[in-house]
Write a protein that holds these residues in place. Sequence first.
Motif, short mmCIF file in Angstrom:
data_model
loop_
_atom_site.label_atom_id
_atom_site.label_comp_id
_atom_site.label_asym_id
_atom_site.label_seq_id
_atom_site.Cartn_x
_atom_site.Cartn_y
_atom_site.Cartn_z
N ASN A 36 42.83 40.96 48.19
CA ASN A 36 42.34 41.33 46.86
C ASN A 36 42.19 40.09 45.97
O ASN A 36 41.24 39.97 45.20
N ALA B 287 44.81 42.15 42.24
CA ALA B 287 43.62 41.51 42.73
C ALA B 287 43.83 40.01 42.75
O ALA B 287 44.50 39.49 41.89
N SER C 55 35.53 46.80 39.06
CA SER C 55 36.72 47.44 39.62
C SER C 55 36.80 48.92 39.26
O SER C 55 37.23 49.74 40.08
N MET D 56 38.74 38.65 44.31
CA MET D 56 38.60 38.44 42.87
C MET D 56 38.17 37.01 42.58
O MET D 56 37.26 36.76 41.77
N ALA E 132 43.45 48.50 42.36
CA ALA E 132 42.64 47.31 42.63
C ALA E 132 42.43 46.49 41.37
O ALA E 132 42.25 45.29 41.43
N THR E 133 42.46 47.14 40.18
CA THR E 133 42.26 46.39 38.95
C THR E 133 43.50 45.63 38.55
O THR E 133 43.43 44.68 37.77
N TYR F 218 34.27 41.68 36.05
CA TYR F 218 35.17 42.07 37.15
C TYR F 218 35.83 43.41 36.84
O TYR F 218 35.95 44.28 37.71
N TYR F 219 36.25 43.60 35.60
CA TYR F 219 36.85 44.86 35.16
C TYR F 219 35.87 46.01 35.38
O TYR F 219 36.23 47.06 35.93
#
Length: 279
Positions: A262, A13, A56, A266, A9-10, A52-53
């Motif tokens: 995704n 996205a 995730s 994001m 997912a990281t 966001y990081y």
Amino acid sequence: MSLIAANTATTIASSSTTGTSASANAPRNGGDFEFSEEMYSDPAMRPYLEQYYNKSYAPIRERIAAMRERDDPATITTADGTVAQELSADQYEKMIPSFDKWLEVQQLVSAFDFEDQTAQMLEHAKQSVTTLENHSPDTKSDVRVVFSNGDQILGYMDKNGGIASHSGASALQAVSSMANELGLSGQAREDYIVREGSKALSQQYPNLQVSQYTDQTAPTRREFSQTWYPGHDIDQDYATALAEARNNLLRQQDTYDRIQSNLRDMQNYLVGLMEQSPA
């Protein structure tokens, strides 16, 4: 969420639904925010991307924390019944990149690259299904030249100049290679392969027969199969190929849709952070 899923997912996205550009602009402190690969190298985006990081990787860090509370490492049973010990919490911890490393990776291979790749794969899958649907056993075949010896097919050429040969007729491949070197195509290629292929095969097969077809006179796929491959079940082969192509299309569509989802998530998350930031 599994460790693998969270890690993916990281990397995968962000973007839009089909027909909506992923690079649509959104306001950022009175300015413009272009949702694209360039944002990873934009210093102004760093605080938002770091949040966001962290979001995730939060499920992974929670999983690691839970693992540290256990006394014994968990065991995993694979599909074939093999029992293996799960990686330790420290090993999982080492697999998490730092934010700077993550940001560096995104600048090299980002979610937008995956989006482009999956879009291409989806289009290819669609074309494969369309091609098969338009080429059923009772449609015209692509065969343009057949080399045979009695009821034995030695090889044939399709309308694109491709050659298929059987054991004992390898000379056709050599002729095809020479045609490639000469840069021949279209009618010139067909004439060359018929002429040179006949010369090469007639030495080995005195009763060589060469049959040429046009778009109008070509046999149907069924007729070609029944004449030269009587043991081949063309209907079953076609049904299998079509089913596989349609299943592949479903898989590619699912992958593309998940990446699009995704990407949207994001984008929405980043825009939400920017809207909350003071002007």
